[in-house]
Design a protein around this motif. Structure first.
Motif, PDB file in Angstrom:
ATOM      1  N   PRO A 134       0.882  -1.020  -0.149  1.00  0.00           N
ATOM      2  CA  PRO A 134       0.053   0.197   0.133  1.00  0.00           C
ATOM      3  C   PRO A 134       0.746   1.263   0.064  1.00  0.00           C
ATOM      4  CG  PRO A 134      -0.028  -0.870   2.321  1.00  0.00           C
ATOM      5  CD  PRO A 134       0.861  -2.017   1.198  1.00  0.00           C
ATOM      6  N   LYS A 135       0.322   2.298  -0.513  1.00  0.00           N
ATOM      7  CA  LYS A 135       0.937   3.615  -0.550  1.00  0.00           C
ATOM      8  C   LYS A 135       0.450   4.598   0.213  1.00  0.00           C
ATOM      9  CE  LYS A 135       2.787   2.875  -5.267  1.00  0.00           C
ATOM     10  NZ  LYS A 135       2.206   1.374  -5.265  1.00  0.00           N
ATOM     11  N   ALA A 136       1.404   5.524   0.685  1.00  0.00           N
ATOM     12  CA  ALA A 136       0.868   6.641   1.620  1.00  0.00           C
ATOM     13  C   ALA A 136       1.498   8.046   1.032  1.00  0.00           C
ATOM     14  CB  ALA A 136       1.523   6.542   3.037  1.00  0.00           C
ATOM     15  N   TYR A 137       0.449   8.833   0.867  1.00  0.00           N
ATOM     16  CA  TYR A 137       0.712  10.299   0.317  1.00  0.00           C
ATOM     17  C   TYR A 137       0.425  11.318   1.631  1.00  0.00           C
ATOM     18  CZ  TYR A 137       0.432   7.903  -4.010  1.00  0.00           C
ATOM     19  OH  TYR A 137       0.609   7.309  -5.256  1.00  0.00           O
ATOM     20  N   MET A 138       1.373  12.384   1.584  1.00  0.00           N
ATOM     21  CA  MET A 138       1.375  13.246   2.746  1.00  0.00           C
ATOM     22  C   MET A 138       1.531  14.622   2.339  1.00  0.00           C
ATOM     23  SD  MET A 138       3.468  11.057   5.651  1.00  0.00           S
ATOM     24  CE  MET A 138       2.725   9.467   6.141  1.00  0.00           C
ATOM     25  N   ILE A 139       0.575  15.239   2.551  1.00  0.00           N
ATOM     26  CA  ILE A 139       0.640  16.799   2.090  1.00  0.00           C
ATOM     27  C   ILE A 139       1.182  17.706   3.440  1.00  0.00           C
ATOM     28  CG2 ILE A 139      -0.811  17.119   0.266  1.00  0.00           C
ATOM     29  CD1 ILE A 139      -2.995  18.116   1.911  1.00  0.00           C
ATOM     30  N   PRO A 140       2.107  18.942   3.214  1.00  0.00           N
ATOM     31  CA  PRO A 140       2.729  19.464   4.357  1.00  0.00           C
ATOM     32  C   PRO A 140       1.402  20.304   4.900  1.00  0.00           C
ATOM     33  CG  PRO A 140       3.434  20.160   2.446  1.00  0.00           C
ATOM     34  CD  PRO A 140       2.807  19.106   2.169  1.00  0.00           C
ATOM     35  N   GLY A 141       1.402  20.838   6.139  1.00  0.00           N
ATOM     36  CA  GLY A 141       0.797  21.954   6.612  1.00  0.00           C
ATOM     37  C   GLY A 141       1.708  23.054   7.022  1.00  0.00           C
ATOM     38  N   ASN A 142       0.881  24.010   7.551  1.00  0.00           N
ATOM     39  CA  ASN A 142       1.600  25.199   8.013  1.00  0.00           C
ATOM     40  C   ASN A 142       2.835  25.016   8.986  1.00  0.00           C
ATOM     41  OD1 ASN A 142      -0.598  24.866   9.753  1.00  0.00           O
ATOM     42  ND2 ASN A 142       0.092  26.629  10.922  1.00  0.00           N
ATOM     43  N   HIS A 143       2.500  24.162   9.944  1.00  0.00           N
ATOM     44  CA  HIS A 143       3.753  23.787  10.715  1.00  0.00           C
ATOM     45  C   HIS A 143       4.870  23.118  10.030  1.00  0.00           C
ATOM     46  CE1 HIS A 143       1.707  24.960  14.660  1.00  0.00           C
ATOM     47  NE2 HIS A 143       0.588  24.657  13.880  1.00  0.00           N
ATOM     48  N   ASP A 144       4.629  22.357   9.156  1.00  0.00           N
ATOM     49  CA  ASP A 144       5.598  21.575   8.530  1.00  0.00           C
ATOM     50  C   ASP A 144       6.595  22.841   7.470  1.00  0.00           C
ATOM     51  OD1 ASP A 144       5.014  18.722   8.814  1.00  0.00           O
ATOM     52  OD2 ASP A 144       3.103  19.556   7.918  1.00  0.00           O
ATOM     53  N   TRP A 145       5.980  23.974   7.414  1.00  0.00           N
ATOM     54  CA  TRP A 145       6.679  24.913   6.641  1.00  0.00           C
ATOM     55  C   TRP A 145       7.475  25.959   7.466  1.00  0.00           C
ATOM     56  CZ3 TRP A 145       7.814  26.303   1.783  1.00  0.00           C
ATOM     57  CH2 TRP A 145       7.208  25.489   0.728  1.00  0.00           C
TER      58      TRP A 145
END
Length: 214
Positions: free
Chosen positions: A62-73
Motif C-alpha cells: 500500500p502507498k501513503a501520500y502526505m501533504i505538508p501543513g503550515n507547521h511543516d513549513w
C-alpha cells in the motif's frame, strides 16, 4: 467479514507539530505508523529501496501520500523534504511522492488532488500549472475531483471575515480549469476538544464544568 486492505492512505497535514524536527517526525509521526502497520519481514521486501522502483513481488505494498501543513513549513519545508520526499517507506507503506503535492486517479472517474497551501493558504504558480495542465489534458468532462488541503480556507475566511479574493490561485483552479468538477473538499486543522471536570461541593451539589488548568 475480512475486507481487503486499502491501496492508498492520505495524510492531510500537519505532519509535524508544533514544529518540524527529526525528533518530532520520529516520535509523533513515524512511530505511530510503525505501530499501526509494522514493516514485517515480508512487506519489507515489497518496499523498494528507492522511490518508484518496481516492487519485488506481484502484490505491491500500500502507498501513503502526505501533504505538508503550515507547521511543516516553519523551517521552509526542509525537514519534510528530508523525512518524507527523500524517504521510501513509513511502516509498511511505500512513499512514492517527490513533490509536496500530488494527484491520484481513482476508480469510476474520480480524482484526488492533494494541495500544498504553504504559509499563505494558497498554491504557487508552479503548483497551479501542474494541476491546470492535468485538468485540461488528462481529465474528461465527466470526471470528478476530491480536493484535500491541510486547512478549510472557506470556513476560516467566513469566521475571520477575510476578503473573498484571498486564495486566488486555488479559487481560479476550482472555477477555471476544473469547471465544476470539484465534488468534495476535505480538510483538517480545526480542533474541537473540550475537557470537563466533575466537582462535588461540601453541600452535596455536583457540577461538570470546562476544565481550566492552573
Amino acid at each position: 467479514k475480512v475486507l481487503p486492505r486499502g491501496e492508498i492512505l492520505v495524510h492531510g497535514g500537519d505532519l509535524a507539530y508544533p514544529h518540524p524536527t527529526d525528533e518530532v517526525y520520529e516520535e509523533r509521526l513515524f512511530s505511530v505508523y510503525d505501530q499501526a502497520f509494522p514493516a514485517s519481514d515480508t512487506n519489507e521486501l515489497l518496499v523498494p529501496l528507492k522511490k518508484n522502483q518496481p516492487a519485488s513481488s506481484s502484490e505491491p505494498p500500500p502507498k501513503a501520500y502526505m501533504i505538508p501543513g503550515n507547521h511543516d513549513w516553519i523551517d521552509g519545508l526542509d525537514t519534510y523534504t528530508k523525512q518524507v520526499l527523500h524517504r521510501s517507506s513509513i511502516g509498511g507503506w511505500q512513499l512514492p511522492q517527490d513533490m509536496p503535492y500530488f494527484a491520484l486517479k481513482l476508480p469510476h472517474n474520480w480524482w484526488l488532488f492533494g494541495l500544498d497551501l504553504a504559509l499563505e493558504d494558497d498554491m504557487d504558480m508552479v503548483q497551479y500549472g501542474y494541476f491546470a495542465r492535468l485538468a485540461e489534458e488528462k481529465m474528461g468532462p465527466d470526471d470528478k475531483v476530491i480536493i484535500v488541503t491541510h486547512c478549510p480556507p472557506w470556513l476560516i475566511d467566513w469566521f475571520f471575515g477575510v476578503d473573498k479574493r484571498a486564495h486566488k490561485l486555488l479559487r481560479q483552479l476550482i472555477t477555471g480549469p476544473l469547471r465544476g468538477r470539484t465534488r468534495l473538499r476535505l480538510a483538517g486543522d480545526l480542533h474541537f476538544y473540550l475537557r470537563h471536570q466533575f466537582h462535588r461541593y461540601d453541600n452535596g451539589d455536583v457540577s461538570c464544568t470546562p476544565y481550566e488548568p492552573t
